[in-house]
Design a protein around this motif. Structure first.
Motif, short mmCIF file in Angstrom:
data_model
loop_
_atom_site.label_atom_id
_atom_site.label_comp_id
_atom_site.label_asym_id
_atom_site.label_seq_id
_atom_site.Cartn_x
_atom_site.Cartn_y
_atom_site.Cartn_z
N SER A 1 1.81 22.98 11.20
CA SER A 1 2.28 22.17 12.31
C SER A 1 1.12 21.86 13.24
O SER A 1 1.31 21.63 14.42
N ASP A 2 -0.09 21.88 12.72
CA ASP A 2 -1.22 21.68 13.63
C ASP A 2 -1.25 20.27 14.17
O ASP A 2 -1.62 20.03 15.30
N LYS A 3 -0.87 19.33 13.34
CA LYS A 3 -0.96 17.94 13.77
C LYS A 3 0.41 17.30 13.61
O LYS A 3 1.02 17.43 12.56
N PRO A 4 0.86 16.61 14.62
CA PRO A 4 2.14 15.93 14.43
C PRO A 4 1.98 14.76 13.45
O PRO A 4 0.87 14.22 13.29
N MET A 5 3.06 14.41 12.79
CA MET A 5 3.03 13.23 11.93
C MET A 5 2.62 12.03 12.79
O MET A 5 1.83 11.22 12.38
N LYS B 1 -1.44 8.96 19.48
CA LYS B 1 -2.89 9.23 19.45
C LYS B 1 -3.15 10.63 18.93
O LYS B 1 -2.52 11.59 19.36
N GLY B 2 -4.04 10.73 17.98
CA GLY B 2 -4.41 12.03 17.45
C GLY B 2 -3.44 12.55 16.41
O GLY B 2 -3.65 13.64 15.87
N GLY B 3 -2.43 11.80 16.11
CA GLY B 3 -1.47 12.24 15.10
C GLY B 3 -1.99 11.99 13.70
O GLY B 3 -2.99 11.27 13.50
N LYS C 1 11.48 8.76 16.13
CA LYS C 1 10.27 9.52 15.89
C LYS C 1 10.34 10.17 14.52
O LYS C 1 11.39 10.69 14.14
N ILE C 2 9.25 10.12 13.81
CA ILE C 2 9.20 10.79 12.51
C ILE C 2 8.39 12.06 12.70
O ILE C 2 7.19 12.00 12.97
N ARG D 1 0.85 -1.18 0.00
CA ARG D 1 0.00 0.00 0.00
C ARG D 1 0.90 1.24 0.00
O ARG D 1 1.86 1.32 0.78
N ARG D 2 0.60 2.15 -0.90
CA ARG D 2 1.39 3.38 -0.95
C ARG D 2 0.52 4.51 -0.41
O ARG D 2 -0.53 4.80 -0.98
N VAL D 3 0.98 5.11 0.65
CA VAL D 3 0.18 6.12 1.35
C VAL D 3 0.87 7.46 1.28
O VAL D 3 2.07 7.56 1.49
N ARG D 4 0.09 8.43 0.93
CA ARG D 4 0.64 9.78 0.91
C ARG D 4 0.05 10.56 2.08
O ARG D 4 -1.16 10.59 2.27
N LEU D 5 0.92 11.17 2.86
CA LEU D 5 0.47 11.96 4.01
C LEU D 5 0.63 13.43 3.68
O LEU D 5 1.71 13.86 3.28
N HIS D 6 -0.44 14.17 3.81
CA HIS D 6 -0.38 15.60 3.54
C HIS D 6 -0.18 16.32 4.85
O HIS D 6 -1.02 16.25 5.74
N LYS D 7 0.91 17.00 4.92
CA LYS D 7 1.22 17.71 6.17
C LYS D 7 0.80 19.16 5.98
O LYS D 7 1.16 19.80 5.01
N HIS D 8 0.05 19.65 6.94
CA HIS D 8 -0.37 21.05 6.87
C HIS D 8 0.17 21.79 8.06
O HIS D 8 -0.25 21.54 9.18
#
Lengths: 327, 972
Positions: free
Chosen positions: A131-135, A165-167, B711-712, A122-129
Motif C-alpha cells: 500500500s505504499d503508493k495509491p493507485m 499526483k504521485g500515484g 476513486k479507484i 493501449r493495454r496497461v498493466r499496473l503492478h500494485k505493491h
C-alpha cells in the motif's frame, strides 16, 4: 543492537561475520521489506532503511556471494525469491553483466499485448505493491464517439477523470486524463455503469490490466517499426522484456493466472488460545509483534510465518504449491 | 540433489505451461452446453413474482361491490388491487401509472370502472381463464367536451354506474353530466344533462344567484332508477327527472339516499348535514333537519355521509370529518351515531375513503349495517357495528407491515406444528380486544392448494417489537407480536393507556389502528433475529448493542432478566465511543405476557448496533458481532465465553460511533456549500467588473457539469469499518485435524477476515458444571479484502451442514462426517471453497472482477424438480447490488441462471430481501409491502381464485331495464 546507535553498514557487516563466525566469507545481506520484497543491504542508506523497517525484529538473510546471482533481489514476489534462493550456483550459464543495481527498482507497469491490439488502443498493466503508493486515479462517465457504418455515433463511455499526483497511475506515464477505458482485465466495459466498472477495477486492483484508448493518439506504438519490439514507445521507465507475438498472449494469461491465484493468508494458531488481548489482528503483521512460536522446523511452517509477517498478505502463503495445481 | 532440484523446477514449469494452456482452452469453451443439465435447470428453476403482501403504498381510492363482496383499492402509482375472502386477490396496473381517483363497481357485474387523475376512465373485468379468475383491462376512454369548450368541461368529478349496467353518468367540473354507454364508452349525446338545462328548469331567483358549478355527487334513486340525484358544489341539489329541487346555502360535499328513497341526506363544508324529503310535486323542498353534530364552534367539512336504517328503527348515521376546527381539526375521524351511542373513531392517518357493509338483498327492508370498512392512508380498519362497543375486526390481509418501520426480517421455513400452535395461542391472548366477527369481505373462492408447509416471517421494527407473520400462503397475517421494550427503561410509560377517555369527553374520540411511525427511542430498534424452530429459543439484537435471548412460555410470568456486559474493546485504550449510550434496564422482576420471554440480556460495549447474530440451540450458545468485534455467550450457564476485538487501530470511524459520522458529513456539506457560494460571489464580481465573461461561463459550466467521479483504490487494512462483523456461523466440523471434528464458531468481517474458533462444549450431563471453552484455531485473510457476507461448511457429500437440532428431530439426515468437509466463504466479490481442516483454496467464482456486481444477500436453498419427485439439490441463491438474482450451484460454484428482480436504484428493496430455504424470497417494494418471489418450479405461493357471478333475481333487472328503455325513449 540499539536503534539509536546503529553505526555504519561496515560495522554491521563485520558484526554479522563475527556473530556467525564466518570472518572471511563474502556474503550478500538482504531483508524483506514491508511489501514482501527481498531487498539488499549493501550500503549505509539501505542499511538504515532496513533498520527503520524492523518492527522490532529485523529478519536478515545472509547468502554466500558465490551462490547468489543478481536475480536474487528481484522485484515482485517471494515466489521468485524462493526459486532464486534455491537456485543452484551453476544455473548461471553465462557471466552476468552487472550494469547498475536493478534490484533497487521494481516494475510498476507495463504495456502488454501490443501485437494483438489495434494501434489506437493501449493495454496497461499496473503492478500494485502493498500500500505504499495509491493507485491514484478516478474515473467518470462520458460520451465516446465511435465510427459506425451509419456514420459517427455517440455512445456512453467511461473515462479517466483525474490522476492523483504521485500515484501509481500518474507515475507510469501510460495513463492520462480523458483516456477512455475499454476493458478491465479483459472484460469489455461497454454497457456497464460507472459503479460497476469501479467495482471491477477495485476487485482487480492487485493486478489491474486496463485497456484504454488514449486521448492523445500521438504516442501510439507504430507496429511496423521493429525497433522496439512489444514495448511501447513511451517514457516508461521499465519497458517490459516480453517476447513478442503469440507467446505474449500466453504470457499475459500466465501472469494473470499467477497473481490471480494470490493466496489468502491463513494463520493457524495451534494450541495457543489466541483470543484475549492479542492486539488487533487487522493491524497488519508489520505492526504486530512476532508470535513466539516461530520455529522454522519445516519449510512450510517458516514460509507461513514469513507470509504472515512480511507485511504482504497473500504472497508466500501456504498454497505456494497448490496455486498452480488446483484451479 | 541440485540436479534433482533443477529437474523439479523444469517439471513445474512444464506443468505450468500445460495448465495455462488448459485454462485458456477452457476460457474459449462456451459454458452451459450440457443438454441434460439444461433440461434439469428448466425443471428446477423458474422466476416468478407471485404476490404482494401487506398494505398498498399510498392508496388513493376505495371501491366495494356489495354484489360480489369484493373490495378494490387504487393507489397513486396506478395499481388497483381487489380483495375478497382470504386468499382471493387480484392486481391490475394502469399503464399510465397515474393516481387512481375513483373506483366504481358496475352493479351486478364482475366489472369495475376506474377514474385516473389524467381524466381517463378504465373498464376492468374479472374473467375466468383455465379455472381461475383474472383481472383484465377491457377499455379505456377519455371524455372530450363539446368542441371549443375549455378542458374543465370534460374533467370528471363524479361517476355513477347506473343499475341498468348499461350506462355511466359522468359529472364534470363544468356542471354538465354526460351519459356514456358500457362497455364501449360511447357518449349518448341526447342524454347529456347540461347545467344550462338544469338552470332553465329551476326557479329564476335561484338561478340568477348561483351557477351550478361542478358536480359533487351523483346518486341513483334506490327504488326508481329513472331518478338521479345531482349535487352541485355550491349547494344546489336536483332530483333529475325534474321532480325535486333542494337548495342549501352551504357548499355541498356529498349525498346519500335513505334505503326507501323517501329521504336523502347531504353533508356540507361547514360540518353540517341536512335531511331532505323527496317530494314529487316539482317544487323546492325544505330541509327536515339541519345539524352541525360537533358545533357550535366552526367545524371542518363532513366529506361523506351514510344513513343506514335498521329493524329497530334507530338509524346509523355515519360520517367522515366534521370535527371542531380549532381543537380537533387535525383528527382523521369517522363518527358513528346510533341512537344514544356515538363514537368518533380517530384514525392514525388520513382517511382515503370508507364504505358500509349492509344487507344487500334487494328485498330486504332495512340496511342493517354490519361493518364499516375504512381505508386510511396507512392501514385498513374494519369496525364491527353489530357487536357491543363496536370493536375492530382483525384483518386477515392488508396488514400494515410498517406500523413501525421495518428494520430487519428473518424467515423460518417449515415450522413444527407444536411451535406453530404455541405461537398462535400466545398471539390469540393479545387479540382479545378484537371482534369475533368473521371477515365481512368474503367474495370469491380461494382455489389455491393449501400451503405445503408452515412458514414464519419475522420482522423486526424500529420500536423494539418483533412481529410474527404467517407467511405460508397468500395472506400474510399477524400471528403474534413480541415487544422487547419492557426490559428497558424508556421515556414512555408502557402502562399509559392512550384510550383512557372520560365518559363525558366530547367529541367521543376513540383511537383505532396500529400505525405508529414514531419510535420512542431509536435504540430500541431490532437489527437481527434468530429463531430456532425446534427448541423455541429466540435471539433478538438491537441498535444499542443489546442481545436478548428468549424462551417460549405459554403463561405470563414475572421474572428478572439477567444482565451481562460484553466489552468488545477489551484492553484497547484511547478510544472514545461518541455514539449513543446503552439502554437503561429495569431493575427487579418484570412482568411478561405469554409468548417469548427474555431471560438474559447481553449488552455489547461500546453499545454499537449489532451487525450479526447466530444461535445454536443444541449447544445453548449465542454469538453476536458489532463493528468492534464479536463475542460468544453461553446462555445455559449465562456466562460470557469470550470476546474478540476485530478493530483496526486506525479505524477511528468505527470507534467514534455513528454520530460523529453525521457530524463530519454535515461539516463537509457545509464546506462545499461555502465553496460554491464563494465561487459564485467571485464570478459575479468578475462579471460586474466587466471581466472575461467566457471565462466566467467556463467556470460556471465546470461547476454545473462537474461529473460524478469514482476513486479507484485498492482496499487496505486501514480502510474504515474493516472490523465490522458481517456474519457468524456455528458448525460441527474438522477445524484442527481430519480425524476429530469439534464444534466451531466462524466469524467474517468487512475487511475480508475470517476467524475460526474451536469450541469445547461439555456433554449434556455436565453442561452446567463445566465451562464452555474456546480457542482461536484459524484466521484467514482474504487477499481481495472484500467484506465476508456468509460462511458455510459442506459435509463429505457436499451438503450444507444441517441446522442445530434438525437431525435430533429426524428432519434431516446426519451430516457425512467421513468424507472431508469444505468451507465456503462468500465475500461481496467472490465465492471461495476451501478444504478443511487445512484451509487451502479449492475453487472460486469471481463475481465482481468479471461482472462488476457485488453480493448483497446469499442463502442456501433447496430446489426440487417439478418433474421427478425424488430429485432435489442445494444451490446458492444470490442477490447482487444490481438487483439481479443468480443461482449458483454447490459445490462447483457454477452460475446456473440469472434473473433481474429488483431495480438497482431500489437500495432499500435490495437491503430488505430475505431468501427462504426452499427458493422463495421477500423484499420490500414500499415501506409497507413485501413482494414475494419464487425461484423454484416446485414451491410457488400465488393467489388462485374464482369469482363467480352470484345468482340474481333476474326479474328485478329486466324490470329496471325496461324502465330504462322507457326513460331513454322519453328523453328523446
Amino acid at each position: 543492537m540499539k536503534r539509536s546507535s546503529a553505526g555504519t553498514f561496515q560495522d554491521f557487516y563485520s558484526l554479522l561475520q563475527s556473530v556467525h563466525q564466518i570472518p572471511r566469507v563474502d556474503v550478500l545481506l538482504g531483508y524483506t521489506d514491508v511489501h514482501g520484497d527481498l531487498l539488499p543491504i549493501n550500503n549505509d542508506d539501505n542499511y538504515h532503511k532496513a533498520l527503520s523497517s524492523a518492527n522490532p525484529l529485523l529478519r536478515v538473510i545472509i547468502q554466500k556471494k558465490a551462490e547468489s546471482d543478481a536475480g536474487v533481489f528481484a522485484s515482485n514476489s517471494l515466489q521468485r525469491k524462493k526459486k532464486g534462493l534455491l537456485r543452484p550456483a551453476h544455473y548461471r550459464a553465462k557471466p552476468h553483466l552487472l550494469i547498475g543495481m536493478p534490484q533497487d527498482f521494481r516494475q510498476i507497469s507495463s504495456i502488454i499485448d501490443v501485437d494483438i491490439l489495434p494501434e489506437t488502443h493501449r493495454r496497461v498493466r499496473l503492478h500494485k505493491h502493498g500500500s505504499d503508493k495509491p493507485m491514484g486515479f478516478y474515473i467518470r462517465d462520458g460520451v465516446s464517439v465511435r465510427v459506425a457504418p451509419q456514420g459517427v455515433e455517440k455512445v456512453p463511455g467511461i473515462f479517466i477523470s483525474r490522476l492523483v499526483k504521485g500515484g501509481l497511475a500518474e507515475s507510469t506515464g501510460l495513463l492520462a486524463v480523458s483516456d477512455e477505458i475499454l476493458e478491465v482485465n479483459g472484460i469489455d466495459v461497454a454497457g456497464k455503469s460507472l459503479d460497476q466498472v469501479t467495482d471491477m477495477m477495485v476487485a482487480n486492483s492487485h493486478n489491474l490490466i486496463i485497456t484504454v484508448k488514449p486521448a492523445n493518439q500521438r504516442n501510439n506504438v507504430i507496429r511496423s517499426s521493429k525497433a522496439s519490439g512489444s514495448s511501447g514507445v513511451s517514457t516508461d521507465s521499465t519497458p517490459s522484456q516480453q517476447t513478442p507475438s503469440p507467446a505474449s498472449q500466453y504470457l499475459s494469461n500466465y501472469s494473470t493466472a499467477e497473481s490471480d491465484e494470490e493466496g489468502d493468508l491463513v494463520i493457524e494458531s495451534d494450541g495457543a488460545p489466541h483470543y484475549g488481548p492479542v492486539g488487533c489482528p487487522n493491524g497488519g503483521p508489520a505492526d504486530g509483534p512476532l508470535p513466539p512460536s516461530l520455529s522454522p522446523h519445516s519449510s512450510q511452517g517458516s514460509l507461513q510465518s514469513l507470509g504472515s509477517h512480511d507485511g504482504s498478505p497473500g504472497r508466500g502463503s501456504v498454497r505456494e504449491d497448490g496455486t498452480l495445481l488446483t484451479l | 540433489a541440485k540436479l534433482l532440484l533443477l529437474f523439479t523446477c523444469l517439471f513445474f514449469v512444464c506443468l505450468l505451461g500445460f495448465l495455462v494452456q488448459a485454462r485458456t482452452m477452457r476460457r474459449f469453451l462456451r459454458p452451459g452446453h450440457d443438454p441434460v443439465r439444461e433440461r434439469l435447470k428448466r425443471e428446477l428453476f423458474q422466476f416468478n413474482k407471485t404476490v404482494e403482501h401487506g398494505f398498498p403504498h399510498q392508496p388513493s381510492a376505495l371501491g366495494y361491490s356489495p354484489f360480489l363482496h369484493l373490495m378494490a383499492i387504487g393507489t397513486r402509482s396506478g395499481a388497483i388491487k381487489l380483495y375478497g375472502a382470504p386468499g382471493v386477490e387480484f392486481v391490475g396496473l394502469h399503464e399510465e401509472n397515474n393516481t387512481v381517483m375513483q373506483i366504481h363497481f358496475i352493479p351486478d357485474q364482475c366489472q369495475l370502472v376506474t377514474l385516473l387523475d389524467d381524466n381517463s376512465l378504465h373498464l376492468w373485468s374479472l374473467k375466468q381463464h383455465s379455472g381461475a379468475s383474472e383481472l383484465w383491462e377491457d377499455h379505456r376512454f377519455t371524455l372530450k367536451g363539446p368542441p371549443g369548450s375549455p378542458p374543465s368541461a370534460a374533467q370528471i368529478t363524479a361517476v355513477l354506474p347506473h343499475s341498468s349496467r348499461e350506462v355511466l353518468y359522468l359529472g364534470t367540473e363544468s356542471g354538465n353530466i354526460f351519459v356514456v354507454e358500457l362497455p364501449s364508452f360511447g357518449v349518448l349525446e341526447d342524454r347529456t344533462i347540461t347545467s344550462e338545462a338544469v338552470l332553465r328548469w329551476i326557479p329564476e331567483d335561484y338561478c340568477n344567484r348561483r351557477s351550478c358549478e361542478l358536480v359533487e355527487a351523483l346518486q341513483e334513486h334506490p327504488k326508481n332508477p329513472d331518478q338521479i340525484l345531482i349535487g352541485y358544489s355550491r349547494g344546489l341539489i336536483v332530483l333529475w327527472d325534474r321532480t325535486s329541487l333542494s337548495i342549501s346555502f352551504q357548499q355541498l360535499e356529498n349525498l346519500s339516499w335513505q334505503r326507501d328513497g323517501s329521504k336523502f341526506i347531504s353533508c356540507h363544508y361547514d360540518g353540517s348535514y341536512t335531511q331532505w324529503p323527496v317530494s314529487n310535486d316539482n317544487r323546492q323542498s325544505l330541509p327536515l333537519e339541519n345539524l352541525v353534530p360537533y358545533g357550535p364552534f366552526p367545524c371542518k367539512a363532513i366529506s361523506k355521509i351514510y344513513w343506514q336504517t335498521t329493524r329497530n328503527g334507530l338509524p346509523y348515521i355515519i360520517f367522515q370529518g366534521g370535527m371542531p376546527r380549532a381543537s380537533y381539526g387535525d383528527r382523521h375521524s369517522i363518527s358513528v351515531i346510533h341512537g344514544s351511542q356515538q363514537i368518533a373513531f380517530d384514525f392514525t392517518s388520513r382517511v382515503i375513503d370508507f364504505f358500509i357493509i349492509f344487507s344487500s338483498e334487494p328485498t330486504a327492508e332495512f340496511d342493517d349495517p354490519s361493518a364499516m370498512v375504512v381505508l386510511a392512508e396507512e392501514e385498513l380498519i374494519v369496525i364491527d357495528l353489530k357487536s357491543a362497543g363496536w370493536p375492530a375486526v382483525h384483518p386477515p390481509y392488508l396488514a400494515s407491515l410498517h406500523c413501525s418501520a421495518i428494520t430487519c426480517s428473518h424467515h423460518v421455513s417449515n415450522i413444527p406444528l407444536k411451535l406453530w400452535e404455541r405461537i398462535i395461542s400466545a398471539g390469540s391472548k393479545q387479540n382479545v380486544h378484537f371482534s369475533n366477527m368473521p371477515w365481512p369481505i368474503d367474495g370469491g373462492t380461494n382455489i389455491a392448494p393449501d400451503p405445503p408447509q408452515r412458514d414464519l416471517l419475522l420482522t423486526g421494527h424500529e420500536d423494539g417489537t418483533v412481529r410474527f407473520w404467517d407467511a405460508s400462503g397468500v395472506c400474510l397475517h399477524l400471528l403474534y407480536k413480541l415487544s422487547t421494550v419492557r426490559v428497558f427503561l424508556t421515556d414512555a410509560d408502557p402502562n399509559d393507556n392512550m384510550n383512557t377517555m372520560g365518559e363525558d369527553e366530547w367529541p367521543p374520540l376513540r383511537k383505532v389502528g396500529t400505525f405508529d411511525p414514531y419510535s420512542d427511542d431509536p435504540r430500541l430498534g431490532i437489527q437481527k433475529i434468530y429463531l430456532c424452530k425446534y427448541s423455541g429459543y429466540l435471539a433478538v439484537a438491537g441498535t444499542a448493542g443489546q442481545v436478548l435471548v428468549m424462551e417460549l412460555n405459554d403463561e405470563g410470568a414475572e421474572h428478572v432478566v439477567d444482565h451481562v456486559e460484553a466489552d468488545l474493546l477489551q484492553d484497547q485504550e484511547g478510544y472514545r465511543w461518541k455514539g449513543h449510550e446503552k439502554l437503561k434496564t429495569r431493575d427487579g422482576p418484570v412482568q411478561f405476557e405469554a409468548g417469548f420471554q427474555p431471560f438474559v440480556l447481553v449488552q455489547c460495549q461500546p453499545p454499537a448496533v449489532v451487525t450479526s447474530l447466530a444461535l445454536h440451540s443444541e449447544w445453548k450458545l449465542v454469538a453476536f458481532g458489532t463493528s468492534h468485534g464479536f463475542g460468544l455467550f453461553d446462555h445455559q450457564q449465562k456466562r460470557l465465553v469470550f470476546v474478540k476485538c476485530t478493530l483496526h487501530p486506525s479505524d477511528q470511524l468505527a470507534l467514534e460511533g455513528p454520530l460523529s459520522r453525521v457530524k463530519s458529513l454535515k461539516k463537509s456539506l457545509r464546506q462545499s456549500f461555502r465553496r460554491i457560494r464563494r465561487s459564485r460571489v467571485s464570478s459575479r464580481k468578475r462579471r460586474g467588473g466587466g471581466g472575461n465573461t467566457s471565462e466566467v461561463r467556463g467556470i460556471l459550466q465546470e461547476m454545473e457539469l462537474a461529473p460524478v467521479q469514482r476513486k479507484i483504490e485498492a482496499r487496505s487494512a486501514e480502510d474504515s469499518f474493516t472490523g465490522f462483523v458481517r456474519t457468524l456461523y456455528f458448525a460441527d466440523t474438522f477445524l484442527r485435524d481430519s480425524s476429530r471434528h469439534c464444534p466451531s464458531l466462524w466469524a467474517g468481517t468487512n475487511g475480508g477476515t475470517v476467524y475460526a474458533f474451536c469450541l469445547r462444549v461439555p456433554p449434556a450431563e455436565r453442561r452446567m458444571d463445566e465451562p464452555v471453552r474456546a480457542e482461536q484455531a484459524k484466521e484467514i485473510q482474504l487477499m481481495h479484502r472484500a467484506p465476508v457476507v456468509s460462511i458455510l461448511v459442506l459435509d463429505g457429500r457436499n451438503i450444507p451442514l444441517p441446522e442445530p437440532l434438525e437431525v435430533a428431530h429426524d428432519l434431516s439426515k446426519s451430516p457425512d462426517m467421513q468424507g472431508s468437509h469444505q468451507l465456503l466463504v462468500v465475500s461481496e466479490e467472490q465465492f471461495k471453497v476451501f478444504t478443511l481442516p487445512k484451509v487451502s483454496s479449492k475453487l472460486k467464482l469471481k463475481l465482481t472482477a468479471l461482472e462488476g456486481c457485488r453480493v448483497r444477500k446469499v442463502m442456501v436453498a433447496n430446489f426440487g424438480s417439478c418433474k421427478t419427485d425424488d430429485y432435489n439439490e442445494n444451490d446458492l441463491a444470490v442477490l447482487t447490488n444490481l438487483g439481479d438474482i443468480q443461482i449458483i450451484s454447490l459445490p462447483f460454484l457454477k452460475l446456473q441462471i440469472r434473473y433481474p428482480c429488483i431495480r438497482k436504484e431500489d437500495v432499500s428493496g435490495i437491503a430488505s430481501c430475505v431468501f427462504t430455504k426452499y427458493g422463495q424470497g421477500f423484499y420490500l417494494i414500499s415501506p409497507s409491502e413485501f413482494e414475494r418471489f419464487s425461484l423454484s418450479t416446485k414451491w410457488l405461493v400465488e393467489p388462485r381464485c374464482v369469482v363467480d357471478v352470484p345468482e340474481v333475481s333476474s326479474n328485478n333487472h329486466t324490470h329496471s331495464r325496461s324502465v330504462m328503455e322507457n326513460a331513454s325513449r322519453k328523453s328523446r
